[in-house]
Design a protein around this motif. Structure first.
Motif, PDB file in Angstrom:
ATOM      1  N   PHE A 323       0.822  -1.201   0.000  1.00  0.00           N
ATOM      2  CA  PHE A 323       0.000   0.000   0.000  1.00  0.00           C
ATOM      3  C   PHE A 323       0.866   1.266   0.000  1.00  0.00           C
ATOM      4  O   PHE A 323       0.623   2.196  -0.783  1.00  0.00           O
ATOM      5  CB  PHE A 323      -0.922   0.008   1.218  1.00  0.00           C
ATOM      6  N   ILE A 324       1.866   1.299   0.857  1.00  0.00           N
ATOM      7  CA  ILE A 324       2.748   2.474   0.906  1.00  0.00           C
ATOM      8  C   ILE A 324       3.435   2.671  -0.439  1.00  0.00           C
ATOM      9  O   ILE A 324       3.537   3.797  -0.949  1.00  0.00           O
ATOM     10  CB  ILE A 324       3.783   2.311   2.041  1.00  0.00           C
ATOM     11  N   SER A 325       3.894   1.586  -1.040  1.00  0.00           N
ATOM     12  CA  SER A 325       4.561   1.673  -2.342  1.00  0.00           C
ATOM     13  C   SER A 325       3.603   2.158  -3.419  1.00  0.00           C
ATOM     14  O   SER A 325       3.977   2.966  -4.280  1.00  0.00           O
ATOM     15  CB  SER A 325       5.138   0.309  -2.731  1.00  0.00           C
ATOM     16  N   SER A 326       2.362   1.675  -3.380  1.00  0.00           N
ATOM     17  CA  SER A 326       1.396   2.074  -4.407  1.00  0.00           C
ATOM     18  C   SER A 326       1.005   3.538  -4.277  1.00  0.00           C
ATOM     19  O   SER A 326       0.578   4.162  -5.261  1.00  0.00           O
ATOM     20  CB  SER A 326       0.146   1.186  -4.323  1.00  0.00           C
ATOM     21  N   VAL A 327       1.145   4.103  -3.082  1.00  0.00           N
ATOM     22  CA  VAL A 327       0.854   5.521  -2.886  1.00  0.00           C
ATOM     23  C   VAL A 327       2.029   6.389  -3.309  1.00  0.00           C
ATOM     24  O   VAL A 327       1.863   7.412  -3.982  1.00  0.00           O
ATOM     25  CB  VAL A 327       0.483   5.806  -1.412  1.00  0.00           C
ATOM     26  N   LEU A 328       3.244   5.983  -2.952  1.00  0.00           N
ATOM     27  CA  LEU A 328       4.416   6.835  -3.167  1.00  0.00           C
ATOM     28  C   LEU A 328       5.037   6.673  -4.546  1.00  0.00           C
ATOM     29  O   LEU A 328       5.466   7.666  -5.160  1.00  0.00           O
ATOM     30  CB  LEU A 328       5.470   6.538  -2.085  1.00  0.00           C
ATOM     31  N   LEU A 329       5.118   5.442  -5.047  1.00  0.00           N
ATOM     32  CA  LEU A 329       5.858   5.212  -6.291  1.00  0.00           C
ATOM     33  C   LEU A 329       5.288   5.961  -7.501  1.00  0.00           C
ATOM     34  O   LEU A 329       6.071   6.446  -8.327  1.00  0.00           O
ATOM     35  CB  LEU A 329       5.914   3.709  -6.582  1.00  0.00           C
ATOM     36  N   PRO A 330       3.946   6.084  -7.660  1.00  0.00           N
ATOM     37  CA  PRO A 330       3.461   6.825  -8.837  1.00  0.00           C
ATOM     38  C   PRO A 330       3.968   8.254  -8.926  1.00  0.00           C
ATOM     39  O   PRO A 330       4.099   8.797 -10.024  1.00  0.00           O
ATOM     40  CB  PRO A 330       1.935   6.788  -8.651  1.00  0.00           C
ATOM     41  N   PHE A 331       4.274   8.875  -7.779  1.00  0.00           N
ATOM     42  CA  PHE A 331       4.807  10.236  -7.807  1.00  0.00           C
ATOM     43  C   PHE A 331       6.283  10.263  -8.194  1.00  0.00           C
ATOM     44  O   PHE A 331       6.815  11.319  -8.531  1.00  0.00           O
ATOM     45  CB  PHE A 331       4.625  10.895  -6.437  1.00  0.00           C
ATOM     46  N   CYS A 332       6.930   9.104  -8.123  1.00  0.00           N
ATOM     47  CA  CYS A 332       8.360   9.029  -8.430  1.00  0.00           C
ATOM     48  C   CYS A 332       8.623   8.458  -9.817  1.00  0.00           C
ATOM     49  O   CYS A 332       9.789   8.244 -10.180  1.00  0.00           O
ATOM     50  CB  CYS A 332       9.072   8.163  -7.382  1.00  0.00           C
ATOM     51  N   VAL A 333       7.572   8.196 -10.565  1.00  0.00           N
ATOM     52  CA  VAL A 333       7.713   7.544 -11.867  1.00  0.00           C
ATOM     53  C   VAL A 333       7.054   8.407 -12.932  1.00  0.00           C
ATOM     54  O   VAL A 333       5.952   8.918 -12.739  1.00  0.00           O
ATOM     55  CB  VAL A 333       7.061   6.143 -11.850  1.00  0.00           C
ATOM     56  N   GLN A 334       7.722   8.561 -14.071  1.00  0.00           N
ATOM     57  CA  GLN A 334       7.136   9.291 -15.182  1.00  0.00           C
ATOM     58  C   GLN A 334       6.023   8.459 -15.814  1.00  0.00           C
ATOM     59  O   GLN A 334       6.205   7.277 -16.070  1.00  0.00           O
ATOM     60  CB  GLN A 334       8.195   9.590 -16.238  1.00  0.00           C
ATOM     61  N   PRO A 335       4.880   9.079 -16.087  1.00  0.00           N
ATOM     62  CA  PRO A 335       3.814   8.353 -16.784  1.00  0.00           C
ATOM     63  C   PRO A 335       4.250   8.001 -18.205  1.00  0.00           C
ATOM     64  O   PRO A 335       5.140   8.636 -18.764  1.00  0.00           O
ATOM     65  CB  PRO A 335       2.647   9.355 -16.801  1.00  0.00           C
ATOM     66  N   PRO A 336       3.648   6.977 -18.811  1.00  0.00           N
ATOM     67  CA  PRO A 336       3.982   6.640 -20.200  1.00  0.00           C
ATOM     68  C   PRO A 336       3.704   7.811 -21.131  1.00  0.00           C
ATOM     69  O   PRO A 336       2.655   8.450 -21.051  1.00  0.00           O
ATOM     70  CB  PRO A 336       3.043   5.456 -20.512  1.00  0.00           C
ATOM     71  N   ASN A 337       4.667   8.112 -22.005  1.00  0.00           N
ATOM     72  CA  ASN A 337       4.529   9.177 -23.006  1.00  0.00           C
ATOM     73  C   ASN A 337       4.265  10.531 -22.367  1.00  0.00           C
ATOM     74  O   ASN A 337       3.610  11.384 -22.953  1.00  0.00           O
ATOM     75  CB  ASN A 337       3.391   8.876 -23.979  1.00  0.00           C
ATOM     76  N   ALA A 353      14.411  23.865  -7.262  1.00  0.00           N
ATOM     77  CA  ALA A 353      15.661  23.230  -7.680  1.00  0.00           C
ATOM     78  C   ALA A 353      15.649  21.739  -7.352  1.00  0.00           C
ATOM     79  O   ALA A 353      16.095  20.905  -8.146  1.00  0.00           O
ATOM     80  CB  ALA A 353      16.842  23.918  -6.998  1.00  0.00           C
ATOM     81  N   LEU A 354      15.112  21.402  -6.165  1.00  0.00           N
ATOM     82  CA  LEU A 354      15.042  19.998  -5.775  1.00  0.00           C
ATOM     83  C   LEU A 354      14.111  19.224  -6.703  1.00  0.00           C
ATOM     84  O   LEU A 354      14.417  18.108  -7.136  1.00  0.00           O
ATOM     85  CB  LEU A 354      14.564  19.891  -4.327  1.00  0.00           C
ATOM     86  N   LEU A 355      12.955  19.829  -7.037  1.00  0.00           N
ATOM     87  CA  LEU A 355      12.010  19.165  -7.918  1.00  0.00           C
ATOM     88  C   LEU A 355      12.588  18.945  -9.313  1.00  0.00           C
ATOM     89  O   LEU A 355      12.336  17.931  -9.952  1.00  0.00           O
ATOM     90  CB  LEU A 355      10.719  19.979  -8.008  1.00  0.00           C
ATOM     91  N   ARG A 356      13.382  19.902  -9.794  1.00  0.00           N
ATOM     92  CA  ARG A 356      14.008  19.745 -11.106  1.00  0.00           C
ATOM     93  C   ARG A 356      14.984  18.567 -11.096  1.00  0.00           C
ATOM     94  O   ARG A 356      15.068  17.796 -12.049  1.00  0.00           O
ATOM     95  CB  ARG A 356      14.712  21.034 -11.521  1.00  0.00           C
ATOM     96  N   LYS A 357      15.736  18.443  -9.999  1.00  0.00           N
ATOM     97  CA  LYS A 357      16.689  17.331  -9.904  1.00  0.00           C
ATOM     98  C   LYS A 357      15.957  15.990  -9.849  1.00  0.00           C
ATOM     99  O   LYS A 357      16.368  15.018 -10.490  1.00  0.00           O
ATOM    100  CB  LYS A 357      17.565  17.503  -8.660  1.00  0.00           C
ATOM    101  N   ILE A 358      14.861  15.944  -9.072  1.00  0.00           N
ATOM    102  CA  ILE A 358      14.098  14.695  -8.967  1.00  0.00           C
ATOM    103  C   ILE A 358      13.509  14.323 -10.317  1.00  0.00           C
ATOM    104  O   ILE A 358      13.499  13.150 -10.719  1.00  0.00           O
ATOM    105  CB  ILE A 358      12.991  14.838  -7.907  1.00  0.00           C
ATOM    106  N   THR A 359      13.017  15.337 -11.041  1.00  0.00           N
ATOM    107  CA  THR A 359      12.423  15.090 -12.349  1.00  0.00           C
ATOM    108  C   THR A 359      13.430  14.510 -13.332  1.00  0.00           C
ATOM    109  O   THR A 359      13.116  13.639 -14.140  1.00  0.00           O
ATOM    110  CB  THR A 359      11.828  16.387 -12.915  1.00  0.00           C
TER     111      THR A 359
END
Length: 571
Positions: A323-337, A353-359
């Protein structure tokens, strides 16, 4: 030129916020996963307690892949063509959940039902086993109907930009259902609830699972409004049994390259996941009784309930991490296309600046799925070394991370590909033509009527229109459209994906049967003169057959990793 399908209305979801709408759309999967969890937690030890050997029990689980192989694609094709005024998916979901409820209750009270009609003890044992196996088959067939339509409903309802979000929410709801089921399964329900709904843990869990499924499907069915199919495509005008099977086989044998690549990655991944999902609870319980409990220690009267509770404790941790992974991981992964997101309004300079690095370092969904295979393989390769409940629980818990991705990634990829295929190739790039229109906008529109001519003035209903900006046809709520609609073939293509999910389960069942036959050929043969707990008397000097099956699954996950890597090069 073939006539495209024609529709009336547009999808609608109740709810004032996007999170609420997504939760209501996917809520049926909560009850669905709760039911799967009960089956995977209790049914293996239940069959062992009735007297089946492990090798024969492994053959019983052909019910899952067999039902998935037959029912999901078949229901997908039939539902795709349904012209019910209630929509294409919800009537099947409700009907399937009612069948599951009846079969779960029969499964829980199998012994009592047989004892009422059969008095001979030896014959009653055989009939009890037969009825239990038959009930499991019926549950699997019916629940696959619910699952196929619940997944297709998500693809039908959401436009392409929201497919990954919908799939992620489906994973979250499944994880919540698992978590609730395992938490309840880990406690002594007979002590908590008394004997009003059954005198054993297993009976009470079947009742709770049946009620949970009915409630969850009812919530989704009430909250979601589907488009209504008026006229199918010319090529789909005939709906006879032969035409259905013909279309199913033709679609399976002639898949688009991207969908074919997704299916093969799913195939190899599920050879690994099948033994984990069906035997992990029994494996944790066996590990505990094999290596940590002295052989001369007193055994509980309800050994089935005890094993279920021991295994459920480990799966509570597994579901929590899922459950924790399903909540957090989508924010850390680029959607398809996906395009690079824009941060508006602009955050503080340091945060920006932090958000740009994470992106920049954020992986795409394909790489995330590949990494999940690596994590699963690296974890299950240590299964044969488990000698304590703590270590077995630790291995099961880690698998919660790759399981969250495995429940999310293939359906997100398929949702995008299905919706792209439903459009003309020249229209695929016009994704901006997929619009989200709120009820506020709809009220000022002339096409604001449903099938009965009534006006929906609720402020908490989101309507989703799937149309192309270049089309002349009206696709507003109540209008009739003859353009290719997104999700038009969701049922059949998700059914094909399920074929590639169920075929490896046959392979896994065959592997398990061989392993159990070689390593533990007679460890669970029933002795009618001995107490029911003797089926758990295991010799710690012999290999744990289930752990060997998990190890083989880890090897298959490595193959799935390579299949996922090759997806990047398929256009």
């Amino acid at each position: 030129m073939p006539q495209a399908a024609r529709w009336v209305g547009s999808p609608a979801i109740k709810g004032r916020t996007e999170s609420m709408r997504m939760a209501l759309l996917t809520f049926s999967l909560l009850g669905l996963q709760f039911t799967w969890g009960i089956e995977m937690t209790y049914c293996t030890p239940y069959l062992l307690q009735l007297g089946l050997t492990k090798s024969r029990t492994s053959l019983v689980w052909i019910a899952g892949p067999l039902s998935g192989l037959i029912i999901q694609p078949l229901i997908g094709v039939i539902a795709d063509r349904s012209r019910s005024k209630w929509g294409r998916r919800r009537p099947f979901m409700i009907g399937g959940s009612l069948v599951v409820t009846v079969c779960l209750l029969v499964l829980g009270w199998t012994t009592e039902l047989v004892g009422y009609f059969v008095t001979d003890a030896e014959k009653a044992t055989r009939v009890t086993i037969a009825l239990a196996v038959l009930s499991i088959y019926a549950v699997d067939f019916a629940i696959n109907v619910v699952q196929a339509c619940a997944r297709s409903l998500i693809v039908d309802t959401l436009p392409i930009p929201l497919q990954q979000a919908g799939s992620a929410w489906a994973t979250r709801m499944s994880a919540v259902g698992q978590l609730i089921g395992y938490v309840i399964g880990s406690i002594d329900t007979v002590r908590v609830f008394g004997t009003a709904i059954g005198d054993t843990q297993f009976k009470q869990m079947t009742v709770i699972a049946a009620l949970a499924l009915l409630a969850a499907v009812t919530v989704t069915s009430y909250s979601v409004k589907e488009r209504v199919l008026i006229t199918a495509r010319d090529s789909d005008g005939k709906a006879g049994a032969f035409q259905v099977l013909s279309q199913l086989i033709k679609t399976t044998m002639d898949l688009p390259p991207r969908i074919q690549a997704i299916c093969w990655a799913q195939f190899w991944a599920w050879i690994g996941w099948f033994p984990f999902l069906f035997y992990s609870t029994t494996w944790v319980g066996e590990t505990y009784y094999r290596y940590e409990v002295p052989k001369d220690a007193a055994r509980p009267a309800d050994m089935l309930g005890e094993v279920g509770r021991v295994g459920s404790l480990s799966l509570v941790v597994f579901s929590s991490i899922t459950f924790i992974s399903s909540v957090l991981l989508p924010f850390c992964v680029q959607p398809p296309n996906a395009k690079r997101p824009r941060f508006t309004p602009r955050p503080p300079p340091g945060l920006a600046a932090l958000l740009r690095k994470i992106t920049k370092i954020r992986p795409d969904l394909q790489l995330t799925w590949l990494i999940s295979h690596i994590v699963f393989a690296a974890t299950m390769i240590f299964a044969p070394l488990a000698r304590s409940r703590a270590f077995a629980t630790f291995l099961v818990a880690i698998c919660g991370i790759p399981w969250a991705v495995s429940c999310w990634a293939p359906f997100a990829f398929m949702g995008v590909e299905i919706n792209r295929l439903a459009m003309n190739p020249s229209q695929v790039s016009l994704l901006s033509g997929v619009t989200m229109i709120t009820s506020t906008t709809i009220r000022s529109n002339a096409y604001n009527t449903d099938l009965n001519g009534t006006t929906d003035s609720e402020m908490d209903v989101l309507r989703l229109n799937h149309h192309d900006s270049d089309s002349d046809s009206d696709t507003e709520d109540g209008g009739v459209s003859n353009i290719p609609s997104t999700g038009e073939l969701a049922g059949i293509y998700l059914g094909v994906l399920n074929v590639y999910t169920t075929l490896p389960q046959f392979v896994g069942t065959f592997i398990s049967w061989i392993v159990f036959s070689i390593l533990e050929p007679g460890s669970t043969k029933r002795d009618d003169s001995a107490p029911d707990s003797t089926w758990m008397d295991l010799d710690k000097s012999t290999p744990n057959a289930i752990s060997i099956c998990l190890f083989i699954g880890a090897i298959s996950a490595i193959v799935a990793m390579e299949a996922t890597r090759r997806m990047r090069y398929v256009l």
